[in-house]
Design a protein around this motif. Structure first.
Motif, PDB file in Angstrom:
ATOM      1  N   CYS A 478       0.846  -1.271  -0.124  1.00  0.00           N
ATOM      2  CA  CYS A 478      -0.012  -0.033  -0.178  1.00  0.00           C
ATOM      3  C   CYS A 478       0.750   1.131  -0.001  1.00  0.00           C
ATOM      4  O   CYS A 478       1.596   1.253   0.835  1.00  0.00           O
ATOM      5  CB  CYS A 478      -1.083   0.044   0.966  1.00  0.00           C
ATOM      6  N   PHE A 516      -3.021   6.558   4.966  1.00  0.00           N
ATOM      7  CA  PHE A 516      -3.228   5.206   5.721  1.00  0.00           C
ATOM      8  C   PHE A 516      -4.063   5.314   7.004  1.00  0.00           C
ATOM      9  O   PHE A 516      -4.156   6.505   7.479  1.00  0.00           O
ATOM     10  CB  PHE A 516      -1.794   4.810   6.207  1.00  0.00           C
ATOM     11  N   LYS A 526      -2.717  -1.753  10.295  1.00  0.00           N
ATOM     12  CA  LYS A 526      -2.581  -2.856   8.956  1.00  0.00           C
ATOM     13  C   LYS A 526      -3.725  -3.826   8.784  1.00  0.00           C
ATOM     14  O   LYS A 526      -3.973  -4.438   8.011  1.00  0.00           O
ATOM     15  CB  LYS A 526      -1.392  -3.618   9.329  1.00  0.00           C
ATOM     16  N   LEU A 529      -5.865  -2.380   6.314  1.00  0.00           N
ATOM     17  CA  LEU A 529      -5.320  -2.605   5.035  1.00  0.00           C
ATOM     18  C   LEU A 529      -5.582  -3.901   4.514  1.00  0.00           C
ATOM     19  O   LEU A 529      -6.014  -4.118   3.159  1.00  0.00           O
ATOM     20  CB  LEU A 529      -3.931  -2.092   4.945  1.00  0.00           C
ATOM     21  N   TYR A 533      -8.240  -3.777   1.397  1.00  0.00           N
ATOM     22  CA  TYR A 533      -7.491  -3.657   0.081  1.00  0.00           C
ATOM     23  C   TYR A 533      -7.014  -5.092  -0.485  1.00  0.00           C
ATOM     24  O   TYR A 533      -6.205  -5.002  -1.491  1.00  0.00           O
ATOM     25  CB  TYR A 533      -6.386  -2.520   0.272  1.00  0.00           C
TER      26      TYR A 533
END
Length: 535
Positions: A478, A516, A526, A529, A533
């Motif tokens: 990312c 982020f 995280k 993420l 994603y």
């Protein structure tokens, strides 16, 4: 009353007090005419008597080349007989063999050569797209300790062996007589959150006993022939495989320099192998070969599967179609030599697919509250800790990093979240750290992130693992671009990594982001993420 999440692996077989060299001597004396090593690609074969003589020749050559007890000897090579000879020859003379991943690129190679202080390097000439000689030449000037490089299959290898005659067998025996089973004998690099690999330092006692007891739990004898498509640079190959074999007088079978599904099945058939090793993705590749049914695998009875959980359907096929009724699941980490828990020969399908087994003989395991260190009740998730003969001596010349994972009671904190069931079997349910396990290879996000920060188009980056059907996890980068109008493409990122990072560390997925997701304390989320994603 609920039992605590603590178990001690008991057994009637005592730990071995040998050095690796002395243990090999026992096998040579007991089984001189049985095959010890077969390299299928080249057709070369060694009986135990021949293998012992070849190990001694290389050991004397290394001594003649100035390798002293405690000196570090690097091995950077694909699976081949010379890799195995280096493993046992260095052990004979008390040198510390340093395993270097064949997939390493220039900056990774340079770091390991310098951090371990490697004085002599044994290397392949080429591996896939890597020209090893060119890579070594490119970093050698920055590695002052490195005084000699010998390439397997090259004239320089013959030149190394040619000097063996200047050291007598008596001199070799004298060197070996002064060794202790507690001496450091092996360094294996495992990445960490610092961004650079740490050298887990292992003794004769660590790895010889671990290989031996893995073999004991699958009932190896001198009748067994073990097909090893797993890499020697990792504990799976050199400990569970090589030492598991030689400590029982069994035969090591090398099917190919690197994993090839068809070559593995052909080797099993040709050599009548009784055992086969692999991570689940290897077994999946073998089972899915269009020609799978044409191979005669009836000689197989057992094997080891490790690296990541095995899907139930895959295990059913391994047992039914590959004849591996006694296949065993192992769990461990490099820092514990590696295996801590293992399923047993008579375990049912549920235990083989739903757990990673129970504590091995002479090993203690417990599950603790990560915050307090207090042992939890069975059935409750916490951090898995391991204690016993298998725990490493420490990270090479990194006492602070060692103290982060080995506590005052000599418990190794694995960083894995686990549950100990009432029956003592252990389930791995997650990871405290964000380690990505891609096809059995550990990938540490911080290391990849540190490298990607060098990319001119990347201002910030976070690397996470996302679910992948083939590899278990795939690597997602990312990225916040330096110039939002000109972000890097996935092809840019892959090309940037290709010459410097091992192939399994290269991101296969890319997301361009403006910012982020963050916690209130300023840490990147995280988990968000991964969830938002991933594919």
């Amino acid at each position: 009353m609920t039992e605590p999440s603590y178990a001690h692996g008991t057994g009637t077989t005592a730990l071995l007090g040998d050095t690796i060299g002395r243990n090999l001597d026992r096998a040579v004396q007991a089984y001189p005419d049985r095959e010890a090593l077969v390299d299928v690609p080249s057709g070369r074969r060694w009986t135990y008597a021949e293998f012992g003589a070849a190990v001694d020749e290389l050991a004397r050559a290394l001594m003649a080349s100035g390798v002293d007890r405690g000196d570090r000897v690097g091995i950077w090579a694909v699976n081949c007989p010379e890799w195995v000879l280096v493993q046992y020859a260095t052990a004979r003379i008390g040198a510390v063999m340093v395993n270097i991943n064949p997939a390493y690129r220039a900056h990774e190679l340079e770091y390991v050569l310098k951090q371990a202080g490697i004085s002599l390097l044994a290397a392949s000439l080429v591996h896939r797209t890597s020209d090893y000689r060119a890579l070594v030449d490119g970093v050698r000037g920055n590695c002052p300790a490195l005084r000699a490089v010998h390439y397997i299959g090259d004239r320089s290898w013959d030149e190394l062996l040619a000097v063996a005659g200047s050291v007598t067998p008596e001199q070799l025996a004298g060197r070996e007589a002064g060794l202790s089973c507690d001496d450091p004998i092996n360094i294996q690099y495992t990445s960490g959150t610092t961004g650079f690999p740490k050298g887990a330092t292992l003794s004769h006692h660590n790895i010889l006993n671990n290989g031996y007891f893995v073999g004991e739990l699958v009932a190896y004898t001198e009748q067994d022939r073990i097909c090893l498509p797993v890499p020697f640079y990792h504990c799976f190959g050199m400990v569970m495989g090589n030492l598991g074999a030689t400590s029982h007088g069994a035969c090591i079978v090398i099917p190919a320099p690197a994993f090839e599904a068809a070559a593995v099945l052909a080797a099993v058939e040709q050599e009548r192998c009784t055992s086969l090793y692999g991570v689940p993705t290897m077994f999946i590749a073998e089972l899915n070969l269009p020609t799978f049914s044409s191979y005669d695998l009836s000689s197989l009875r057992t094997g080891i599967m490790a690296g990541s959980p095995c899907p139930v359907e895959v295990m059913k096929r391994v047992v039914a179609e590959m004849h591996m009724d006694e296949v065993s699941i192992c769990y461990g980490m490099t820092e514990t030599s590696p295996v801590s828990t293992q399923t047993r020969r008579d375990d049912d399908l549920e235990r083989r697919t739903g757990t990673v087994g129970r504590a091995m003989p002479h090993i203690e395991v417990k599950v603790v509250d990560p915050a307090t260190g207090v042992t939890l009740e069975r059935g409750v998730s916490g951090e898995l800790c391991v204690r016993g003969y298998s725990v490493m001596l420490g990270y090479w010349e990194q006492p602070e990093r060692t103290a982060e994972v080995i506590d005052a009671g000599r418990w190794m904190h694995t960083g894995d979240l686990a549950v100990m069931r009432e029956d003592g079997y252990v389930q791995i349910v997650g990871r405290i750290k964000d380690v990505i396990i891609r096809g059995g290879e550990n990938v540490y996000p911080r290391e990849v992130e540190e490298f990607l920060y060098r990319h001119p188009k990347i201002a910030d980056v976070q690397v996470v693992g996302v679910a992948d059907e083939r590899y278990g996890e795939e690597i997602l980068a990312c990225v916040i671009p330096s110039d939002p109008a000109d972000p890097p493409s996935l092809e840019d990122v892959k090309a940037f990594c290709a010459e410097q990072l091992a192939h399994y560390k290269v991101p296969r997925l890319l997301r361009i982001m403006e910012a982020f997701p963050m916690t209130v304390s300023g840490k990147v989320r995280k988990i968000e993420l991964r969830e938002n994603y991933g594919r």
